[in-house]
Design a protein around this motif. Structure first.
Motif, short mmCIF file in Angstrom:
data_model
loop_
_atom_site.label_atom_id
_atom_site.label_comp_id
_atom_site.label_asym_id
_atom_site.label_seq_id
_atom_site.Cartn_x
_atom_site.Cartn_y
_atom_site.Cartn_z
N UNK A 25 0.85 -1.20 0.00
CA UNK A 25 0.00 0.00 0.00
C UNK A 25 0.89 1.25 0.00
N UNK A 26 0.60 2.18 -0.87
CA UNK A 26 1.43 3.37 -1.04
C UNK A 26 0.58 4.59 -0.70
N UNK A 27 0.85 5.18 0.45
CA UNK A 27 0.10 6.34 0.94
C UNK A 27 0.68 7.59 0.30
N UNK A 28 -0.18 8.39 -0.33
CA UNK A 28 0.27 9.59 -1.05
C UNK A 28 -0.26 10.82 -0.32
N UNK A 29 0.64 11.78 -0.05
CA UNK A 29 0.24 12.94 0.73
C UNK A 29 1.17 14.11 0.43
N UNK A 30 0.81 15.27 0.96
CA UNK A 30 1.63 16.47 0.82
C UNK A 30 2.46 16.62 2.09
N UNK A 31 3.76 16.39 1.98
CA UNK A 31 4.62 16.43 3.16
C UNK A 31 4.70 17.83 3.77
N UNK A 32 4.37 18.86 3.00
CA UNK A 32 4.40 20.22 3.52
C UNK A 32 3.16 20.56 4.35
N UNK A 33 2.18 19.69 4.31
CA UNK A 33 0.93 19.90 5.04
C UNK A 33 0.95 19.04 6.30
N UNK A 34 1.13 19.66 7.45
CA UNK A 34 1.29 18.91 8.71
C UNK A 34 0.06 18.06 9.02
N UNK A 35 -1.12 18.62 8.77
CA UNK A 35 -2.35 17.88 9.08
C UNK A 35 -2.50 16.67 8.16
N UNK A 36 -2.17 16.85 6.88
CA UNK A 36 -2.25 15.73 5.95
C UNK A 36 -1.18 14.67 6.26
N UNK A 37 -0.03 15.12 6.67
CA UNK A 37 1.03 14.19 7.06
C UNK A 37 0.59 13.35 8.25
N UNK A 38 -0.09 13.97 9.19
CA UNK A 38 -0.59 13.23 10.36
C UNK A 38 -1.63 12.20 9.94
N UNK A 39 -2.50 12.58 8.99
CA UNK A 39 -3.47 11.61 8.49
C UNK A 39 -2.79 10.45 7.77
N UNK A 40 -1.72 10.76 7.05
CA UNK A 40 -0.96 9.71 6.36
C UNK A 40 -0.36 8.73 7.37
N UNK A 41 0.17 9.27 8.46
CA UNK A 41 0.75 8.40 9.48
C UNK A 41 -0.32 7.52 10.12
N UNK A 42 -1.50 8.10 10.38
CA UNK A 42 -2.58 7.31 10.97
C UNK A 42 -3.04 6.22 10.01
N UNK A 43 -3.12 6.54 8.74
CA UNK A 43 -3.56 5.53 7.77
C UNK A 43 -2.53 4.42 7.66
N UNK A 44 -1.26 4.78 7.72
CA UNK A 44 -0.19 3.79 7.70
C UNK A 44 -0.35 2.81 8.87
N UNK A 45 -0.58 3.34 10.06
CA UNK A 45 -0.75 2.49 11.24
C UNK A 45 -1.99 1.60 11.11
N UNK A 46 -3.06 2.15 10.54
CA UNK A 46 -4.27 1.34 10.38
C UNK A 46 -4.06 0.22 9.37
N UNK A 47 -3.25 0.47 8.36
CA UNK A 47 -2.94 -0.58 7.39
C UNK A 47 -2.14 -1.69 8.05
N UNK A 48 -1.19 -1.32 8.89
CA UNK A 48 -0.41 -2.33 9.61
C UNK A 48 -1.33 -3.18 10.51
N UNK A 49 -2.22 -2.50 11.21
CA UNK A 49 -3.15 -3.22 12.09
C UNK A 49 -4.05 -4.14 11.29
N UNK A 50 -4.50 -3.68 10.13
CA UNK A 50 -5.35 -4.51 9.27
C UNK A 50 -4.60 -5.77 8.84
N UNK A 51 -3.34 -5.62 8.45
CA UNK A 51 -2.56 -6.78 8.04
C UNK A 51 -2.47 -7.81 9.14
N UNK A 52 -2.21 -7.38 10.37
CA UNK A 52 -2.14 -8.32 11.49
C UNK A 52 -3.50 -8.95 11.76
#
Length: 454
Positions: free
Chosen positions: A376-403
């Motif tokens: 899974x490849x999460x695409x976001x705007x690294x200059x946008x702090x709020x979007x970066x935080x959402x990207x990190x949360x989605x990354x964690x949820x993907x990891x949890x889904x895999x487990x």
């Protein structure tokens, strides 16, 4: 600092030591996002085993951390520097020392590029099967460090299955030899397998004995378009349940298909929700491909396009090769690496799509469908702090889904810094305790790639 560089310089040739901040800054990190990187004190480019031993002895005497690096194509932060460390770049130890067609093995230094070994083996009618996407630039040492895989894993397996033996410099400078050159060998604990995938936390690989295989026939491929991930997942399950062993079986979701269309004008229908690519390289490849085409149609494929020859196969497979560059064009990418059982592949893709919708993000998925390894490849705007935080949360949820689906947090990219917290969740306290004890046996001062993996 001066004491460190003076003592290192005593056992190194001119040019093997870099302290210029502009140079050392280039060796701070690999290709992973969201991973902190420190500032190295020095970068060392050894060319011999003895020079690596000298560096490790110096590091032990001065209690300085050492971060081994290859080509820095990794995606987990495993090669990221820590403040004040010695970065030990192995790229100049890049010789193929032996290629033995009788015993079907190669002996190489860690800085050998994967593709260079493949080309050398091909000249003798052999092949080194592990083929990461970065095979034209990644090194064998890095492949060993992360236990790398690739597109051919469904039939040929991953790096650990091809490493017969290793020479490894330990934290105190001692040289450890593991494994064998023979086809079989079960003497003692399997330290070779322990070291593969250890991400430079147990020792520094300076030589590897690798198994080779006879080169297969050229692949024949097909592309099958599906109206849903569920239909594509059903086709994957049916192919494997019927006993087929394709040389490649890759799956792309709708986001990836659209990105490839935009980049390469591939002409894939915008209605395609999943694209399955299957190839065979055995003597019956044409018949096997035809049979799999029928299975895809029965599973609900809207169109099946088989190749007539190798050239057409390469054109079909180009869509998969274009996927990562195409998604990279959309923004900053965070590449995940979660493997699930093949039977849960469709659930994984649908789950990722739901996570993307929930967080208002674009997430594309490409996967080695034959072994359930999704990217899974999460695409976001690294200059946008709020979007970066959402990207990190989605990354964690993907990891949890895999487990949750019975999978693992990494199939081939390693743990590094990116997934260190998740390793404990997957393995549990008993396994983590034993891993830490093993780390202490190999590296009692904790100077080898500190903070990575465990």
């Amino acid at each position: 600092m001066s004491d460190l560089t003076d003592r290192l310089a005593e056992g190194l040739p001119p040019g093997a030591l870099a302290v210029d901040p502009d140079v050392t800054a280039a060796y701070r990190h690999d290709m992973a996002d969201f991973c902190p990187a420190g500032t190295p004190a020095v970068v060392v480019f050894p060319e011999t085993v003895e020079q690596v031993q000298h560096v490790l002895r110096t590091a032990t005497a001065l209690r300085v951390p050492v971060v081994p690096q290859g080509a820095r194509t990794g995606l987990s932060g495993a090669a990221n520097a820590v403040d004040g460390c010695i970065v030990l770049s192995m790229v100049k130890m890049n010789r193929i020392l032996e290629l033995d067609p009788v015993n079907r093995l190669a002996v190489v230094e860690p800085g050998v590029v994967n593709a260079e070994l493949s080309r050398a083996a091909a000249a003798s009618g052999l092949v080194y099967p592990p083929d990461p996407s970065s095979w034209e630039s990644c090194t064998i040492g890095g492949n060993i460090g992360t236990g790398a895989g690739g597109l051919c894993c469904v039939k040929y397996g991953v790096t650990s299955e091809y490493v017969l033996g290793l020479d490894v410099v330990l934290a105190d400078g001692r040289l450890l030899s593991t494994g064998r050159r023979t086809a079989k060998g079960v003497a003692g604990y399997d330290l070779t397998r322990l070291l593969v995938g250890s991400e430079g936390t147990l020792g520094v690989v300076v030589r590897a004995v690798l198994a080779l295989r006879p080169a297969p026939a050229p692949q024949l491929a097909l592309a099958a378009e599906f109206p849903s991930a569920a239909a594509a997942g059903a086709a994957v399950c049916e192919v494997m349940a019927r006993g087929f062993t394709p040389s490649l079986m890759e799956l792309m979701d709708a986001v990836s298909v659209r990105a490839v269309n935009d980049l390469g004008r591939m002409g894939l229908p915008e209605s395609t929700q999943a694209l399955l690519l299957v190839a065979f390289d055995g003597p019956d490849r044409a018949a096997e491909l035809a049979a799999v085409g029928e299975l895809c149609r029965a599973a609900g494929a809207s169109e099946v396009v088989p190749a007539e020859d190798q050239a057409e196969s390469e054109l079909l497979l180009e869509a998969r090769r274009q996927a990562l560059p195409a998604l990279d064009r959309l923004g900053t990418t965070m590449i995940d690496d979660v493997a699930v059982p093949r039977s849960r592949l469709a659930e994984m893709l649908d789950g990722v799509a739901a996570i993307a919708e929930r967080h208002g993000l674009t997430i594309g998925v490409v996967s080695h469908a034959g072994d359930g390894n999704t990217h899974p490849i999460v695409i976001f705007d690294a200059a946008d702090a709020e979007q970066s935080a959402r990207a990190q949360r989605s990354f964690d949820e993907i990891m949890a889904l895999g487990l949750e689906l019975g999978g693992t947090i990494t199939g081939e990219h390693g743990v590094g810094l990116l997934k260190r917290e998740w390793l404990a969740r997957e393995l549990g306290p008993v396994a983590m305790d034993l891993q830490r004890q093993l780390k202490a046996v190999f590296d009692p001062l904790g100077i080898l790639n500190p903070g990575k993996a465990i």
